[in-house]
Design an enzyme around this catalytic site. Structure first.
Site, PDB file in Angstrom:
ATOM      1  CG  ASP A 153      -2.164   0.824   1.036  1.00 44.12           C
ATOM      2  OD1 ASP A 153      -3.261   0.247   0.948  1.00 44.12           O
ATOM      3  OD2 ASP A 153      -2.044   2.075   0.945  1.00 44.12           O
ATOM      4  CD  GLU A 194     -13.760 -11.380  -2.217  1.00 45.95           C
ATOM      5  OE1 GLU A 194     -12.792 -11.961  -2.712  1.00 45.95           O
ATOM      6  OE2 GLU A 194     -14.696 -11.992  -1.670  1.00 45.95           O
ATOM      7  NE  ARG A 203     -22.473 -11.448   3.631  1.00 47.47           N
ATOM      8  CZ  ARG A 203     -23.039 -12.293   4.487  1.00 47.47           C
ATOM      9  NH1 ARG A 203     -24.250 -12.062   4.936  1.00 47.47           N
ATOM     10  NH2 ARG A 203     -22.398 -13.366   4.925  1.00 47.47           N
ATOM     11  CD  GLU A 204     -17.431  -2.496   4.770  1.00 50.33           C
ATOM     12  OE1 GLU A 204     -17.763  -1.971   5.838  1.00 50.33           O
ATOM     13  OE2 GLU A 204     -16.987  -1.862   3.808  1.00 50.33           O
ATOM     14  CB  CYS A 214     -20.323  -2.184  -2.457  1.00 47.21           C
ATOM     15  SG  CYS A 214     -18.760  -2.541  -1.658  1.00 47.21           S
ATOM     16  CE  LYS A 250     -22.310  -4.956   6.235  1.00 49.72           C
ATOM     17  NZ  LYS A 250     -22.309  -6.115   5.377  1.00 49.72           N
TER      18      LYS A 250
END
Ligand code: UGA
Length: 439
Positions: free
Chosen positions: A30, A151, A154-155, A263, A324
């Site tokens: 990164d 991909e 889900r978080e 997303c 969420k």
């Protein structure tokens, strides 16, 4: 297999850690030095159940490492994943491909022998061709292959989703790269996981179509919920009644304040733009973007109505700010629209979120943040549940009522039993539960 993962954000970090856990040697790269330094020191910058443990155990097993140097990560790597962000371009809404293209240019400098370049970022259909073109400016075509491997995690359930996915989609055009991809995902394949091999473009399309379909399901049930309120039906029963049909499926049929996150909002917009540019507009998707945007504003109006037509001078207690539960992610969260609307109506907003407050603080000026639910409710004229964190489900409802100045509860996620709320004397307003829930 040695794998380089470009981008140590949500998808890159989870994928990197899980691939290391499968036994591969993964180096995450990164450009953010502080992030890499923190990760090296074992500090994981995202909130995701299980991720810290997974990163730490694979770091100490020397299968997972972090660097800012792609040259270092790419050395000897058989696969180089691109997992960088593709945010919405302001105004137009198409995906901003800048970081993907930067990654492609950087990769072109480090390919030595043969490498499979795996695009994991969500990218428009045809983006793989462009990545290939960029790399081919410097590297002979027989020394690399560009593959699409979207991909679907889900978080909040990311590790489980990665390790036991419903399917792994691989868009690949040649056998050599196909064999590398098979090796990478062998543990999933061996456990009976479904692998879908297809063309690169189809794979890119699958990612958008999947996310947009799910966003559409949520938007559909949200609109059915509104209709249920008008016609005295109960959307919870309706969701169950339709969801038991295998062709429909029970998931993603919970109504709420509208979808958010990093997303769905971005991907619905991007697909709608892409379709217009391809001269095959998808009106369904254009409509759902609009419906979802308006829903967030309508949710604030629901609170105003529950408060008797005005929130001016009232204290509103908001429980849950993230888009969420089980994440600290505030991107495109409905709370970012609902709360400013209430403030504009003259309300003083006090809020509590188990994980999101740190991120929310700068995004929600004028909000008073407290560190537990009961403190939030104390003396408020109404409580509003925006995010369905488990700890809100388990609140002592008598204590909730005693804490509030007025027993008004607007539950945007339908987490409390209507009968009990009524018996306790709440004015209980939920979503899509007919006249029972007062609509
Ligand atoms: C979504 C997809 O579910 C993943 O498969 C995908 O990999 C990911 O986007 C991505 O492209 O990276 P995520 O954004 O983590 O995952 O969240 P979801 O669990 O899908 O929820 C999205 C939104 O829909 C949330 O705001 C949620 O509250 C809302 N939602 C979901 C509902 O309102 N009702 C439901 O029944 C389900």
């Amino acid at each position: 297999m040695r794998i380089a993962m470009i981008g140590a954000g949500y998808v890159g970090l989870v994928s990197g850690a899980c691939l290391a856990d499968f036994g591969h040697e993964v180096v995450c790269v990164d450009t953010d030095e502080r992030k890499i330094e923190a990760l090296r020191a074992g500090r994981v910058p995202i909130y995701e159940p299980g991720i810290s443990e997974l990163v730490l155990s694979n770091q100490s097993a020397r299968r997972l490492s972090f660097t800012t140097s792609l040259a270092e990560a790419g050395r000897g790597a058989r696969a180089i994943f691109i997992a960088v962000g593709t945010p919405s371009l302001a105004e137009v809404g198409s995906a901003d491909m800048r970081y993907v293209h930067d990654a492609a240019r950087a990769i072109a400098k480090v390919i030595d022998d043969f490498a499979v370049v795996v695009v994991k970022s969500t990218v428009p259909i045809g983006a793989g061709d462009e990545v290939e073109r960029i790399i081919a400016e410097t590297v002979p075509r027989d020394r690399f292959s560009v593959v699409s491997n979207p991909e679907f995690l889900r978080e909040g359930a990311a590790i489980e989703d990665f390790k036991q996915p419903d399917r792994v989609v691989v868009g690949v055009g040649d056998d050599r790269a196909g064999a590398v991809m098979r090796d990478i995902y062998q543990p999933i394949n061996a456990a009976g996981g479904q692998m879908v091999y297809t063309s690169r473009r189809s794979s890119e399309m699958i990612k958008y179509a999947a996310n947009v379909f799910l966003a559409m399901k949520v938007t559909f049930i949200n609109e059915i919920a509104d209709l249920c309120e008008r016609l005295d039906a109960d959307v919870v029963d309706v969701s169950r009644g339709i969801g038991l049909d295998d062709r429909i499926g029970a998931k993603f049929l919970n109504p709420g304040p509208g979808f958010g996150g990093s997303c769905f909002p971005k991907d619905t917009l991007a697909l709608s733009r892409l379709a217009i540019e391809a001269k095959a507009p998808i009106r369904l998707v254009e409509t759902l973007v609009d419906v979802n945007d308006k829903r967030k504003v309508a949710m604030a109006a629901k609170v105003v109505k529950a408060c008797g037509g005005s929130v001016a001078g009232k204290r509103i207690a908001v429980l849950g700010l993230t888009y969420k539960p089980k994440t600290d992610d505030m991107r495109d969260a409905p709370s970012l629209v609902i709360i400013p609307e209430l403030q504009a109506g003259g309300a003083a907003v006090v809020a509590y979120d188990p994980e999101g407050a740190k991120m929310a603080r700068d995004m929600l000026p004028g909000v008073e943040f407290v560190d537990n639910a009961y403190a939030c409710l104390e003396g408020a004229d109404a409580a509003v549940v925006i995010t369905e964190w488990d700890e809100f489900r388990a609140l002592d409802l008598e204590r909730v009522k005693a804490a509030l100045a007025k027993p008004v509860m607007v539950d945007m996620r339908n987490i409390y039993p209507i009968k009990r709320m009524k018996a306790l004397g709440f004015r209980y307003v939920c979503v899509g539960r007919g006249f029972n829930g007062e609509g």
